[in-house]
Design an enzyme around this catalytic site. Structure first.
Site, PDB file in Angstrom:
ATOM      1  N   GLU A  94      -7.769   4.405  12.762  1.00  0.00           N
ATOM      2  CA  GLU A  94      -6.707   4.062  13.706  1.00  0.00           C
ATOM      3  C   GLU A  94      -6.308   5.250  14.559  1.00  0.00           C
ATOM      4  OE1 GLU A  94      -2.799   4.229  11.916  1.00  0.00           O
ATOM      5  OE2 GLU A  94      -3.704   3.830   9.955  1.00  0.00           O
ATOM      6  N   ASP A 137       0.851  -1.185   0.000  1.00  0.00           N
ATOM      7  CA  ASP A 137       0.000   0.000   0.000  1.00  0.00           C
ATOM      8  C   ASP A 137       0.887   1.235   0.000  1.00  0.00           C
ATOM      9  OD1 ASP A 137      -0.011   1.281   2.951  1.00  0.00           O
ATOM     10  OD2 ASP A 137      -0.079  -0.894   3.191  1.00  0.00           O
ATOM     11  N   ASP A 191      -9.330   3.259   6.550  1.00  0.00           N
ATOM     12  CA  ASP A 191      -8.198   3.203   7.469  1.00  0.00           C
ATOM     13  C   ASP A 191      -8.611   3.962   8.720  1.00  0.00           C
ATOM     14  OD1 ASP A 191      -5.840   3.569   8.866  1.00  0.00           O
ATOM     15  OD2 ASP A 191      -4.687   4.319   7.168  1.00  0.00           O
TER      16      ASP A 191
END
Length: 234
Positions: free
Chosen positions: A117, A26, A115
């Site tokens: 986090e 990624d 994503d």
């Protein structure tokens, strides 16, 4: 991407050939223009590319990375870095969809990824509350649910969810079970996976190192290439 609950980076970088599954990577703007042919020749077969963050950032290298990987033969997808401190999940899913996050059933496009986090605003100096964007577990669970529902409505498929077990279990806990609908992309720089967020029992993707054979972060898909193609077909 940020990953703080994992260890043994050396093992993560040297065990590529022993990890079962399809190798991948990624990337974001940090990698700039990527040499996709070299990455493909070195064995990578899929890639996730950062498209957006919050509601005011788009990756300036997104076109080169997203289109370039596709033209080279990669199965690729886009990801959005969620910022629950900026706006709600539905708003950010809509922003993602408008700026590269859409999905098509061409067998070469992976479902978009969320994503979610650690709060990047304070990094390693985060207090426990700041680490979770000063939101309660149920509020973050609702935020993710709103993102998931909006993305599903806009594409017909559920997004992949990327996180670490530490952040997710600390900040979301049991508020929202997405294990039956969303493929899980685990970030863990560890020799083997032993811990998952609530109700996930297996990872679909595993990000196991922040550098190595390929540009950007090193990943593996948990299954054969034919199964990766099925995921890309929805």
């Amino acid at each position: 991407m940020y990953t703080h609950d994992c260890h043994d980076l050396t093992a993560g970088r040297t065990l590529l050939q022993t990890r079962a599954g399809v190798p991948g990577m990624d990337v974001s703007s940090h990698q700039g223009n990527v040499n996709w042919r070299t990455a493909y020749n070195n064995g990578a077969r899929f890639a996730y590319i950062k498209a957006t963050e919050g509601t005011g950032y788009t990756n300036p290298y997104f076109s080169q990375q997203y289109v370039g990987s596709y033209r080279t033969g990669f199965i690729r997808g886009a990801y959005h870095f969620g910022r629950p401190d900026i706006s709600n999940g539905a708003t950010q899913a809509t922003y993602f969809l408008k700026n590269g996050g859409r999905w098509s059933s061409d067998g070469r496009t992976l479902p978009g990824a969320l994503d979610i986090e650690y709060n990047p605003s304070c990094g390693s100096s985060c207090t426990p509350a700041q680490k979770c964007y000063n939101l309660r577990k149920q509020e973050l669970g609702k935020w993710i649910q709103d993102f998931v529902n909006t993305y599903r409505k806009g594409t017909g498929v559920y997004p992949v969810i990327y996180s670490t077990a530490d952040w997710y279990n600390t900040c979301v806990g049991t508020y929202g079970d997405f294990s039956s609908v969303c493929p899980f992309w685990l970030a863990c720089y560890c020799p083997r996976v032993t811990t998952y967020p609530y109700n996930w029992k297996v990872y679909t993707f595993w990000q196991y190192a922040d550098s190595g054979t390929f540009p950007g972060d090193q990943n593996v898909f948990n299954g054969p290439y034919s199964q990766l193609q099925k995921l890309a077909k929805g």
